[in-house]
Design a protein around this motif. Structure first.
Motif, PDB file in Angstrom:
ATOM      1  N   UNK A 171       0.874  -1.170   0.000  1.00  0.00           N
ATOM      2  CA  UNK A 171       0.000   0.000   0.000  1.00  0.00           C
ATOM      3  C   UNK A 171       0.911   1.220   0.000  1.00  0.00           C
ATOM      4  N   UNK A 172       0.751   2.089  -1.011  1.00  0.00           N
ATOM      5  CA  UNK A 172       1.659   3.222  -1.171  1.00  0.00           C
ATOM      6  C   UNK A 172       0.892   4.542  -1.233  1.00  0.00           C
ATOM      7  N   UNK A 173       1.262   5.468  -0.368  1.00  0.00           N
ATOM      8  CA  UNK A 173       0.689   6.814  -0.402  1.00  0.00           C
ATOM      9  C   UNK A 173       1.125   7.486  -1.698  1.00  0.00           C
ATOM     10  N   UNK A 174       0.188   8.105  -2.394  1.00  0.00           N
ATOM     11  CA  UNK A 174       0.500   8.812  -3.629  1.00  0.00           C
ATOM     12  C   UNK A 174       0.704  10.295  -3.312  1.00  0.00           C
ATOM     13  N   UNK A 175       1.928  10.586  -2.892  1.00  0.00           N
ATOM     14  CA  UNK A 175       2.337  11.954  -2.585  1.00  0.00           C
ATOM     15  C   UNK A 175       3.653  12.215  -3.306  1.00  0.00           C
ATOM     16  N   UNK A 176       3.924  13.485  -3.567  1.00  0.00           N
ATOM     17  CA  UNK A 176       5.163  13.855  -4.253  1.00  0.00           C
ATOM     18  C   UNK A 176       6.230  14.156  -3.211  1.00  0.00           C
ATOM     19  N   UNK A 177       6.625  13.111  -2.487  1.00  0.00           N
ATOM     20  CA  UNK A 177       7.632  13.241  -1.434  1.00  0.00           C
ATOM     21  C   UNK A 177       8.582  12.056  -1.529  1.00  0.00           C
ATOM     22  N   UNK A 178       9.820  12.290  -1.184  1.00  0.00           N
ATOM     23  CA  UNK A 178      10.798  11.210  -1.179  1.00  0.00           C
ATOM     24  C   UNK A 178      10.747  10.480   0.165  1.00  0.00           C
TER      25      UNK A 178
END
Length: 185
Positions: A29-36
């Motif tokens: 499960x992966x959060x879809x955010x533009x963060x490293x």
């Protein structure tokens, strides 16, 4: 324009690259955010069933990752990674040409590992890579050039015993090139 992981994978899948499927025995499960560093900050979690993955996804949607609200999550099959690589393409402004960054040791913590930098031209045949990786590098480089990508990073590119799979992808498109494409994100 930076793409979310699911958008980047959609673009690469259209170009013939394999990405994880939505069904499997175990899930990510992966959060879809533009963060490293999403994994380090709770934005990537593992589940043993689809039901557990959906529960984690709902909890994740109520969180923030490095200051970014999580509005979307990606649930996909967990890949049995036997080997993992790091591969990236970008434009080197000093050389005024594209370069490939590559490591035979991809995954979390890549910034602390040795990464090889190779200068490229439009007809590169990737002789520096082992034979099995060349077709994947060629497809990625073709996508990089034809889709007007400023930065393309696959980390990891996994080998599951049969195929190479794009486990995680980051793409930044050239904003001024949108008139040439029918991007549907």
């Amino acid at each position: 324009m930076k793409l979310y992981e699911h958008e980047a994978k959609k673009l690469l899948e259209k170009r013939g690259l394999k990405v994880p499927e939505n069904n499997g025995e175990a899930y990510v499960v992966k959060a879809q955010v533009l963060a490293s560093d999403r994994k380090k900050h709770g934005g990537i979690k593992f589940a043993e069933s689809k039901k557990e993955a959906e529960k984690i996804a709902e909890e994740m949607k109520k969180s923030k990752i490095k200051g970014h609200e999580v509005n979307e999550v990606l649930i996909e099959e967990q890949i049995d990674i036997q080997e993992e690589y790091y591969i990236a393409f970008l434009w080197d402004t000093e050389l005024r040409k594209p370069v490939m960054l590559f490591s035979e040791d991809g995954g979390s913590g890549i910034e602390d590992r040795e990464v090889e930098k190779l200068e490229l031209d439009e007809e590169n045949n990737f002789e520096e890579l082992e034979k099995d990786l060349r077709p994947i590098a060629e497809k990625l480089f073709e996508a990089f050039l034809q889709e007007d990508i400023e930065f393309l990073e696959i980390n990891p590119l996994a080998f599951d015993g049969e195929d190479f799979v794009v486990v995680d992808a980051m793409i930044e498109l050239e904003d001024d090139a949108s008139f040439r494409h029918e991007w549907d994100f």
